[in-house]
Design a protein around this motif. Sequence first.
Motif, PDB file in Angstrom:
ATOM      1  N   ALA A 153      26.012 -33.434 -12.976  1.00 34.59           N
ATOM      2  CA  ALA A 153      26.778 -33.437 -14.239  1.00 34.59           C
ATOM      3  C   ALA A 153      27.539 -32.124 -14.294  1.00 34.59           C
ATOM      4  CB  ALA A 153      25.841 -33.567 -15.435  1.00 34.59           C
ATOM      5  N   PHE A 154      28.841 -32.210 -14.539  1.00 33.29           N
ATOM      6  CA  PHE A 154      29.671 -30.996 -14.603  1.00 33.29           C
ATOM      7  C   PHE A 154      29.713 -30.470 -16.029  1.00 33.29           C
ATOM      8  CE2 PHE A 154      31.300 -33.384 -10.946  1.00 33.29           C
ATOM      9  CZ  PHE A 154      31.254 -32.399  -9.970  1.00 33.29           C
ATOM     10  N   TYR A 155      29.634 -29.159 -16.156  1.00 33.68           N
ATOM     11  CA  TYR A 155      29.711 -28.517 -17.481  1.00 33.68           C
ATOM     12  C   TYR A 155      30.978 -27.691 -17.634  1.00 33.68           C
ATOM     13  CZ  TYR A 155      25.268 -30.262 -18.911  1.00 33.68           C
ATOM     14  OH  TYR A 155      24.270 -31.106 -19.303  1.00 33.68           O
ATOM     15  N   THR A 156      31.254 -26.842 -16.649  1.00 29.40           N
ATOM     16  CA  THR A 156      32.517 -26.102 -16.628  1.00 29.40           C
ATOM     17  C   THR A 156      33.017 -26.203 -15.187  1.00 29.40           C
ATOM     18  OG1 THR A 156      31.600 -23.988 -15.898  1.00 29.40           O
ATOM     19  CG2 THR A 156      31.553 -24.405 -18.274  1.00 29.40           C
ATOM     20  N   GLY A 157      34.130 -25.553 -14.885  1.00 29.60           N
ATOM     21  CA  GLY A 157      34.625 -25.565 -13.508  1.00 29.60           C
ATOM     22  C   GLY A 157      33.662 -24.909 -12.535  1.00 29.60           C
ATOM     23  N   LYS A 158      32.740 -24.100 -13.058  1.00 25.11           N
ATOM     24  CA  LYS A 158      31.839 -23.338 -12.189  1.00 25.11           C
ATOM     25  C   LYS A 158      30.370 -23.712 -12.348  1.00 25.11           C
ATOM     26  CE  LYS A 158      35.059 -20.713 -10.499  1.00 25.11           C
ATOM     27  NZ  LYS A 158      35.437 -20.959  -9.119  1.00 25.11           N
ATOM     28  N   LEU A 159      30.053 -24.440 -13.402  1.00 28.17           N
ATOM     29  CA  LEU A 159      28.647 -24.719 -13.728  1.00 28.17           C
ATOM     30  C   LEU A 159      28.377 -26.219 -13.746  1.00 28.17           C
ATOM     31  CD1 LEU A 159      25.841 -23.672 -14.866  1.00 28.17           C
ATOM     32  CD2 LEU A 159      26.822 -24.046 -17.139  1.00 28.17           C
TER      33      LEU A 159
ATOM     34  N   GLU B   3      31.796 -28.175  -2.742  1.00 30.82           N
ATOM     35  CA  GLU B   3      33.166 -28.638  -2.425  1.00 30.82           C
ATOM     36  C   GLU B   3      34.053 -28.621  -3.663  1.00 30.82           C
ATOM     37  OE1 GLU B   3      33.135 -32.602  -0.793  1.00 30.82           O
ATOM     38  OE2 GLU B   3      31.939 -31.908   0.917  1.00 30.82           O
ATOM     39  N   GLU B   4      33.453 -28.854  -4.819  1.00 33.83           N
ATOM     40  CA  GLU B   4      34.220 -28.877  -6.070  1.00 33.83           C
ATOM     41  C   GLU B   4      34.453 -27.480  -6.630  1.00 33.83           C
ATOM     42  OE1 GLU B   4      35.673 -31.395  -7.423  1.00 33.83           O
ATOM     43  OE2 GLU B   4      34.777 -33.064  -6.344  1.00 33.83           O
ATOM     44  N   GLY B   5      33.875 -26.466  -6.002  1.00 38.52           N
ATOM     45  CA  GLY B   5      34.074 -25.094  -6.469  1.00 38.52           C
ATOM     46  C   GLY B   5      33.025 -24.612  -7.454  1.00 38.52           C
ATOM     47  N   VAL B   6      31.956 -25.408  -7.637  1.00 39.92           N
ATOM     48  CA  VAL B   6      30.880 -24.994  -8.544  1.00 39.92           C
ATOM     49  C   VAL B   6      30.098 -23.847  -7.878  1.00 39.92           C
ATOM     50  CG1 VAL B   6      28.665 -25.747  -9.528  1.00 39.92           C
ATOM     51  CG2 VAL B   6      30.687 -27.223  -9.698  1.00 39.92           C
ATOM     52  N   THR B   7      29.786 -22.827  -8.676  1.00 41.44           N
ATOM     53  CA  THR B   7      29.080 -21.662  -8.106  1.00 41.44           C
ATOM     54  C   THR B   7      27.662 -21.516  -8.640  1.00 41.44           C
ATOM     55  OG1 THR B   7      30.029 -20.288  -9.846  1.00 41.44           O
ATOM     56  CG2 THR B   7      31.192 -20.323  -7.718  1.00 41.44           C
ATOM     57  N   GLU B   8      27.337 -22.275  -9.694  1.00 37.06           N
ATOM     58  CA  GLU B   8      26.006 -22.144 -10.293  1.00 37.06           C
ATOM     59  C   GLU B   8      25.512 -23.524 -10.711  1.00 37.06           C
ATOM     60  OE1 GLU B   8      24.251 -18.679 -13.043  1.00 37.06           O
ATOM     61  OE2 GLU B   8      25.844 -19.830 -13.989  1.00 37.06           O
TER      62      GLU B   8
ATOM     63  N   VAL C 130      17.700 -22.165 -12.023  1.00 34.64           N
ATOM     64  CA  VAL C 130      19.095 -22.002 -11.616  1.00 34.64           C
ATOM     65  C   VAL C 130      19.176 -21.570 -10.165  1.00 34.64           C
ATOM     66  CG1 VAL C 130      19.236 -19.575 -12.328  1.00 34.64           C
ATOM     67  CG2 VAL C 130      21.289 -20.991 -12.393  1.00 34.64           C
ATOM     68  N   LYS C 131      20.304 -21.921  -9.536  1.00 31.95           N
ATOM     69  CA  LYS C 131      20.567 -21.491  -8.156  1.00 31.95           C
ATOM     70  C   LYS C 131      22.056 -21.178  -8.044  1.00 31.95           C
ATOM     71  CE  LYS C 131      20.073 -23.236  -3.406  1.00 31.95           C
ATOM     72  NZ  LYS C 131      19.501 -24.362  -2.608  1.00 31.95           N
ATOM     73  N   LYS C 132      22.369 -20.073  -7.396  1.00 30.70           N
ATOM     74  CA  LYS C 132      23.771 -19.756  -7.087  1.00 30.70           C
ATOM     75  C   LYS C 132      24.131 -20.484  -5.816  1.00 30.70           C
ATOM     76  CE  LYS C 132      24.299 -16.208 -10.104  1.00 30.70           C
ATOM     77  NZ  LYS C 132      25.054 -16.421 -11.328  1.00 30.70           N
ATOM     78  N   LEU C 133      25.278 -21.138  -5.814  1.00 27.05           N
ATOM     79  CA  LEU C 133      25.677 -21.872  -4.599  1.00 27.05           C
ATOM     80  C   LEU C 133      26.532 -20.990  -3.697  1.00 27.05           C
ATOM     81  CD1 LEU C 133      26.519 -25.410  -6.023  1.00 27.05           C
ATOM     82  CD2 LEU C 133      24.407 -24.610  -4.967  1.00 27.05           C
TER      83      LEU C 133
END
Length: 155
Positions: free
Chosen positions: A63-69, A100-105, A152-155
């Motif tokens: 589930a996407f929350y923001t462009g990064k989360l 691939e979608e640019g999510v970092t967290e 949480v995990k940083k990607l």
Amino acid sequence: MQEREFSVRNARLADASAISAITAEYARQGIMLERSSENIVENIRNFFVAEHSGEVIGCCAIAFYTGKLAEIRSLAVFNRFKMKGIGRILVEKAEAVLREEGVTEVFVLTLNPVFFRRVGYSEIRKEYFPQKIWRDCTHCPKLMACDEIAMVKKL
Ligand SMILES: CC(C)(COP(=O)(O)OP(=O)(O)OC[C@H]1O[C@@H](n2cnc3c(N)ncnc32)[C@H](O)[C@@H]1OP(=O)(O)O)[C@@H](O)C(=O)NCCC(=O)NCCS
């Protein structure tokens, strides 16, 4: 079952009832939040399934929350297939797509912190994710007595 006699792929609409059966079993036990069949169908593009001999034996969703989360949710493996590495492969597949979608967290809410620690997640205060509380938790019957652990995990 031999090791890796299973594969993980994007879910298709035809998998919705199998996903519903897997998650409903754990929802009955109070381990997961129930997801209605309609909700699974609506979100089918965000699901992955693990398959063994043509049978769906595990699932998870993003589930996407923001462009990064983003969140990994609805992770479940049928009881008789647990502890064979399937949960890990499902999480890795979801993480690869998020990367691939640019999510970092990525975060999870879970009653199984031992598994998520093994796959690289760390515990964090739930309040760190106000987006989650705003979107889902207000509708949850456990709102005021939430026993799930945020990780949480940083990607
Ligand atoms: C959580 C769940 C998906 C894990 O799936 P799984 O296929 O059994 O997990 P894996 O075999 O990939 O395990 C990965 C690692 O975690 C460990 N692990 C998994 N479940 C564990 C548990 N309950 N207790 C201790 N360790 C556990 C495994 O030993 C393995 O360790 P390793 O790194 O030494 O190999 C599965 O137990 C399940 O469906 N549980 C019920 C639903 C649930 O709790 N979902 C999570 C809610 S978000």
